[in-house]
Design a protein around this motif. Structure first.
Motif, short mmCIF file in Angstrom:
data_model
loop_
_atom_site.label_atom_id
_atom_site.label_comp_id
_atom_site.label_asym_id
_atom_site.label_seq_id
_atom_site.Cartn_x
_atom_site.Cartn_y
_atom_site.Cartn_z
N GLU A 51 9.97 8.16 3.33
CA GLU A 51 10.13 9.61 3.16
C GLU A 51 9.83 10.02 1.72
O GLU A 51 9.12 11.01 1.49
N THR A 52 10.36 9.25 0.78
CA THR A 52 10.07 9.54 -0.62
C THR A 52 8.57 9.50 -0.89
O THR A 52 8.00 10.37 -1.55
N LEU A 53 7.92 8.45 -0.36
CA LEU A 53 6.47 8.30 -0.59
C LEU A 53 5.69 9.44 0.08
O LEU A 53 4.62 9.83 -0.39
N MET A 54 6.22 9.99 1.17
CA MET A 54 5.57 11.15 1.80
C MET A 54 5.77 12.40 0.95
O MET A 54 4.84 13.18 0.76
N THR A 55 6.97 12.56 0.42
CA THR A 55 7.24 13.70 -0.47
C THR A 55 6.31 13.65 -1.67
O THR A 55 5.80 14.67 -2.13
N GLU A 56 6.06 12.44 -2.16
CA GLU A 56 5.16 12.27 -3.32
C GLU A 56 3.70 12.32 -2.91
O GLU A 56 2.81 12.11 -3.74
N GLU A 57 3.45 12.52 -1.62
CA GLU A 57 2.09 12.60 -1.08
C GLU A 57 1.28 11.32 -1.29
O GLU A 57 0.05 11.35 -1.34
N ILE A 58 1.97 10.19 -1.42
CA ILE A 58 1.26 8.91 -1.46
C ILE A 58 1.05 8.42 -0.03
O ILE A 58 -0.03 7.96 0.33
N VAL A 59 2.08 8.55 0.79
CA VAL A 59 1.94 8.29 2.23
C VAL A 59 1.65 9.62 2.93
O VAL A 59 2.33 10.61 2.69
N ARG A 60 0.61 9.63 3.76
CA ARG A 60 0.24 10.88 4.46
C ARG A 60 0.94 11.01 5.80
O ARG A 60 1.22 12.09 6.28
N ASP A 61 1.12 9.87 6.45
CA ASP A 61 1.84 9.87 7.72
C ASP A 61 2.31 8.45 7.95
O ASP A 61 1.76 7.51 7.36
N ALA A 62 3.33 8.30 8.79
CA ALA A 62 3.88 6.96 9.00
C ALA A 62 4.54 6.88 10.36
O ALA A 62 5.05 7.89 10.87
N VAL A 63 4.50 5.69 10.95
CA VAL A 63 5.26 5.44 12.17
C VAL A 63 6.03 4.13 11.98
O VAL A 63 5.46 3.13 11.53
N ILE A 64 7.31 4.18 12.24
CA ILE A 64 8.17 3.00 12.07
C ILE A 64 8.53 2.47 13.45
O ILE A 64 8.86 3.25 14.35
N SER A 65 8.47 1.17 13.62
CA SER A 65 8.83 0.62 14.93
C SER A 65 10.34 0.67 15.12
O SER A 65 11.09 0.35 14.20
N ALA A 66 10.74 1.08 16.32
CA ALA A 66 12.17 1.20 16.62
C ALA A 66 12.64 0.07 17.51
O ALA A 66 13.83 -0.01 17.85
N ALA A 97 6.19 -0.79 9.70
CA ALA A 97 5.59 0.55 9.82
C ALA A 97 4.08 0.46 9.69
O ALA A 97 3.56 -0.47 9.06
N VAL A 98 3.40 1.42 10.30
CA VAL A 98 1.99 1.66 9.95
C VAL A 98 1.97 2.98 9.20
O VAL A 98 2.58 3.97 9.64
N VAL A 99 1.31 2.97 8.05
CA VAL A 99 1.23 4.17 7.24
C VAL A 99 -0.23 4.58 7.06
O VAL A 99 -1.13 3.74 7.12
N ALA A 100 -0.45 5.88 6.86
CA ALA A 100 -1.78 6.38 6.51
C ALA A 100 -1.73 6.86 5.07
O ALA A 100 -0.72 7.39 4.62
N CYS A 101 -2.84 6.63 4.36
CA CYS A 101 -2.88 7.05 2.95
C CYS A 101 -4.33 7.32 2.56
O CYS A 101 -5.24 7.20 3.38
N TYR A 160 -7.35 5.87 5.35
CA TYR A 160 -6.92 4.48 5.18
C TYR A 160 -5.59 4.27 5.92
O TYR A 160 -4.80 5.20 6.06
N TYR A 161 -5.39 3.00 6.36
CA TYR A 161 -4.16 2.65 7.07
C TYR A 161 -3.63 1.31 6.53
O TYR A 161 -4.42 0.45 6.14
N ALA A 162 -2.34 1.16 6.59
CA ALA A 162 -1.76 -0.15 6.25
C ALA A 162 -0.58 -0.43 7.15
O ALA A 162 0.16 0.48 7.54
N LEU A 163 -0.43 -1.69 7.50
CA LEU A 163 0.76 -2.15 8.21
C LEU A 163 1.65 -2.83 7.18
O LEU A 163 1.20 -3.72 6.46
N ILE A 164 2.89 -2.40 7.12
CA ILE A 164 3.81 -2.99 6.15
C ILE A 164 5.03 -3.51 6.89
O ILE A 164 5.56 -2.85 7.78
N GLU A 165 5.41 -4.74 6.53
CA GLU A 165 6.59 -5.33 7.18
C GLU A 165 7.48 -5.92 6.09
O GLU A 165 7.01 -6.64 5.21
N VAL A 166 8.75 -5.58 6.17
CA VAL A 166 9.73 -6.04 5.19
C VAL A 166 10.78 -6.87 5.93
O VAL A 166 11.23 -6.49 7.01
#
Lengths: 461, 461
Positions: free
Chosen positions: B298-313, B222-226, B277-283
C-alpha cells in the motif's frame, strides 16, 4: 641501499613507494610479535593494480619472495617475513570506488579498512555484515585473503559469502580481474575462490565487489542458562525455526568462562554463576516481534530446556550482555591469555571440551583453560594459561588440536593457518587434500614467490 | 566387445557395472538432444567411491576420456560424449548416509536425486532450499558440478552455498575427501570450490555434506505492476529492508512475457495486461506478518512505485500466481521455444532488454523474444522463436550475448557453459581468467581425460 633490486622497485613505484631502514623496522613483524621489527628487505606500497602487477613481475623475474600484508591483525603469523623478502602493503590503495544502493553492491580497493566499508554501507542505509574487533585496521584484502569470520557468520556467512567479484594479481604479475557485480555467474571455475582464504599464497587481492545487505531493523538479545552445549544446540535450532533463520549470533560459554568473566571486579553476572552452560542468543527482528522472542524462551523454560534467561530491554543492557562474551582480553587478568580457534561438529562438542579441559588441567598445576565461542558456527575458542615451559605448552596444544582429527573438526575455524598452525594442518586435511592444494599452488606460482611457507612448507614438507 | 579396455572395466565393476550396445543407445546424448543416442563406448556404473577411483585410475593410465553424467537434465550439452568416451553415472551410488537434525546437516551420495534430498529434509521438519523443475532427475553430483540455481537463490544462494563438505575423485583416481560438516574451516584452499560449477572437468563428485535450513513458516506472495525493471529493483530493495532479507523469490516479467503467458487459452491475468512491467515477489514470513506485507505494498502504491498489485490469499492462489511465471514450457505454443540464460547488473537491465529485443525483432519477420527471470539474482531468461536458418539463429544469439561483455554481464547465470556456450565464454571471461582456469585444469588433470572440451576447448582454443 646495498640491494640493487630495491633500487629497481623504488624507481618503479616513485616517491613513498618503498619503505626501508628505521621506518620499516618500526613496523611490527606480526600481531603476535608486536615487539619484533618486520624482517623484510623492504616494504613496497603500490598505488594501483598496475603497480602491484609491475612489482610482482619484477619479483617473479628476480626470484624474490613477496609477502602481502593487510592490517597486520592476523593471529597466525601469516605475514611474517624472512630477511630478503619484499613485504607488500596496499595501504595506498584505499577507497570505495562505487556503491550501488539498489543492487546493494560496493566496489572497493583492497587497502580499505573494514570499518570504512561498514561506515560507507551505513551512510547508504545499508549494512556490511562482517564484523570483528580489529575492524579499524583489518583491510578488505586481508579479510578476503584470510576469509574472516566474526560474530554474524551464522546469518550472513564468512567473508567468502560477501564477495561477488574480485581482482587479484598472480605471482608473475598477471592481473586476473573478475569484478562482475553478479549474484549468478556460472562460467567455469569461480576464480575468486582461489584467493579467498589462501592467505596471499596464490595471488594478491587488489579490488573487490562486495555484497551489501539491508540494515537490520533491530535485535532481540538474551543470555540463557541450560544443561550443556547439546541443550544449547536445541535452543538454537528452535530459535532458527521460530525466526526463519534470523538468529544472527549464537555464542556458547562453558561455565569456567562465564565465571571468569563475571568474577568480582569484572562484569556483573546477569544469571547466577552456578549453571552448567550459558549461551548468548541474538535474533534480528522488528520491535513487534519481541513478544514472540519472549514467548519462545518461556516455552523453552516450560520444557526445561532453558533453565533461566535474561532478555535485554535496552541497547545498554544488550551491550552489557555482549561484554561478558566479547571482552575476552580481560581473561589475561585471570592468567588465561593464550587464544585458540578450532571447529568441532555440534554432536562432538560436549565430549571434546570435557576431555580437552581435563587433559589440560592434568598437564601442570598452573595450567588452566576456558572454552567459549561462536558455537552456532561450530567454532570454539579456548583461552589457556601461558606455561613457563615450551614442552608443556606443546602438551596444551596437543590436548586442544589432536582430538580434532578423529572428530572431523578443524584446527582453524576462522584464524587461518599461516606459519603458526602449519604443523597442525595434517590434523584437519588429508595427504590428498594437501597434495591438491600444492598442485594448485605450483600451477599459479611455479617459482613459489608468493608468501611461501605459509599454510604448508616450501618447497617440501 | 571389440574394445579390450571395456573388458577391463567390466571386470573391475562386476555385474551391471557396464552398459553398452542397445541399452546404452537407449540413453539420450543430452537433454537438448533427446533423440540422439549417447555416443560413448560404454557407460560405467560404479557402486562406491573406491570403484569410481578404480575406473578413473584405469582410464587415466589408458588415456581414455571420462564424461560424468548426472540426471542428464542440463541445457548446455555438458554431458555430450564422442565415440570412444567412457560415460560415468553414479546412479548406483544413491542414498542419504546421515541426517543430523540439530546440526541441520545431511551426508548424501552424489547419485541421489534432488527430490530425495528435499523429501528427507522435509521428513526431519527441515528444508533443503535448492529447487528446480528437474528435481526428480537432477542429482546431488550434477547440481554441485553445475552449481545449480533456481527459484530461491536470492535468500539461500546457489548450490555452492549449500555444500559444507565434498568428496571428489581426481582424474588419476586420487580420492580427495573434504567431508567435514563444518560452517567454519579456514585451513587453506577451500578445495570443494574446485569442483562446484566446473562441470566435471576437475573431478567426479562422489559424496557431499549438505547444509539444511529451518522449514519456512509460510509465505506472502504478490504479483505487482510497475513502470519498468528499475522500479522493480526499488520494490525489491524496499521489501528486503522491510523483511530483513527474507524475500525468497523476486521474479521479473517483461510485458511481452506476461502477455504471452496470460493470452486467451493460457492463464487468467491477475493484473490487466497493459502494464509496462510485472514482478512476482514472495517473502518468507509467519501469518502474523502478512498485514505488514500488505501495508508495504500500500505504501509503495501511495508512492506510485507500485501501480497495481494482487496478493494471494490462499495456497491455491499462490500457485496460480506462480504458474504465470513458471510454466514457461507453454511458450512453445507461442512459438517461443528456445531458452537463454544470462546475467546482467541491475542498473543495465532495462537498456539491455530493450536493445536486445529490438535487435532480435529486426532480424526476421518470424523472430520474436520474451524476457523474464530471477531478476533479483541479476538473472534474465529469454525465450526466442526458432528460426529456420542457422545464420539467423546466430544473429539472435549475438543480440542476446554480445552486449553482455560491455555491461559486465554473464553469458551463463545458472545453466553453465558445457559445449553449447563454449564459444561465448570470452564474452564474460578475460583471456587471463581463462588462462588461469586452464592452469588449474592442467594441474589437476594433466592428460585432459575429464570431460575435455567442455567449458573451454581441449587441448587448444
Amino acid at each position: 641501499m646495498t640491494d640493487p633490486f630495491l633500487d629497481r622497485l623504488a624507481d618503479l613505484l616513485g616517491p613513498g613507494g618503498l619503505v626501508v631502514g628505521d621506518e620499516l623496522a618500526s613496523r611490527p613483524a606480526s600481531w603476535t610479535r608486536a615487539a619484533e621489527p618486520c624482517a623484510a628487505a623492504a616494504l613496497v606500497r603500490p598505488r594501483s593494480t598496475e603497480e602491484v602487477s609491475a612489482v610482482l613481475a619484477a619479483c617473479h623475474a628476480a626470484g624474490r619472495v613477496v609477502v602481502p600484508r593487510g592490517g597486520a591483525t592476523g593471529l597466525v603469523d601469516g605475514i611474517l617475513c624472512a630477511p630478503g623478502d619484499i613485504a607488500l602493503s596496499l595501504e595506498r590503495m584505499t577507497g570505495i570506488e562505487a556503491l550501488d544502493p539498489l543492487a546493494m553492491t560496493m566496489v572497493v580497493r583492497a587497502g580499505t579498512t573494514l570499518e570504512a566499508v561498514q561506515a560507507a554501507a551505513e551512510a547508504a542505509d545499508l549494512f556490511f555484515p562482517l564484523d570483528l574487533g580489529a575492524r579499524g585496521s583489518a583491510t578488505v584484502g586481508g579479510t578476503i585473503s584470510t576469509n574472516a569470520g566474526g560474530l554474524r557468520v551464522l546469518r550472513y556467512g564468512m567473508m567468502r559469502e560477501m564477495v561477488l567479484g574480485l581482482e587479484a594479481v598472480l605471482a608473475d604479475g598477471t592481473v586476473v580481474s573478475s569484478m562482475r557485480p553478479l549474484i549468478k555467474n556460472n562460467t567455469g571455475l569461480d576464480l575468486k575462490q582461489l584467493f579467498v582464504g589462501t592467505e596471499g599464497t596464490l595471488g594478491v587481492v587488489t579490488r573487490a565487489v562486495l555484497r551489501l545487505r539491508p540494515a537490520p531493523a533491530g535485535y532481540a538479545t538474551a543470555v540463557v542458562a541450560c544443561a550443556d552445549v547439546d541443550a544449547a544446540a536445541a535452543i538454537l535450532s528452535r530459535a532458527q525455526r521460530a525466526f526463519q533463520g534470523r538468529v544472527s549470533s549464537f555464542e556458547g560459554m562453558w561455565p569456567d568462562f562465564y565465571r571468569a568473566m563475571t568474577a568480582p571486579g569484572r562484569f556483573a553476572p546477569p544469571l547466577h554463576r552456578e549453571h552448567p552452560y550459558y549461551a548468548l542468543i541474538e535474533v534480528e527482528c522488528v520491535p513487534e516481534e519481541e513478544p514472540r522472542f519472549l514467548s519462545l524462551l518461556e516455552t523453552l523454560m516450560t520444557e526445561e530446556i532453558v533453565r533461566d534467561a535474561v532478555i535485554s530491554a535496552s541497547e545498554e543492557q544488550r551491550r552489557a550482555l555482549w561484554r561478558i562474551r566479547d571482552r575476552v582480553e580481560l581473561l589475561g587478568e585471570a592468567g588465561l591469555a593464550r587464544p585458540f580457534d578450532v571447529s568441532v561438529p555440534f554432536s562432538a562438542m560436549a565430549g571434546y571440551v570435557a576431555e580437552a579441559s581435563a587433559r589440560i588441567a592434568a598437564i601442570h598445576p598452573d595450567a588452566g583453560s576456558v572454552a567459549y565461542g561462536h558455537v552456532g558456527d561450530n567454532n570454539i575458542h579456548w583461552n589457556t594459561a601461558q606455561l613457563p615451559d615450551p614442552a608443556l605448552e606443546a602438551q596444551v596444544e596437543a590436548a586442544i588440536y589432536e582430538p580434532l582429527a578423529a572428530l572431523q573438526g578443524s584446527v582453524s575455524a576462522e584464524h587461518g593457518i599461516g606459519l603458526e598452525k602449519r604443523g597442525k594442518l595434517g590434523l584437519s586435511r588429508s595427504a590428498a587434500e594437501i597434495a591438491t592444494m600444492r598442485a594448485v599452488k605450483r600451477a599459479l606460482d611455479p617459482k613459489g614467490i608468493l608468501n611461501p611457507g605459509k599454510i604448508f612448507s616450501h618447497p617440501v614438507d
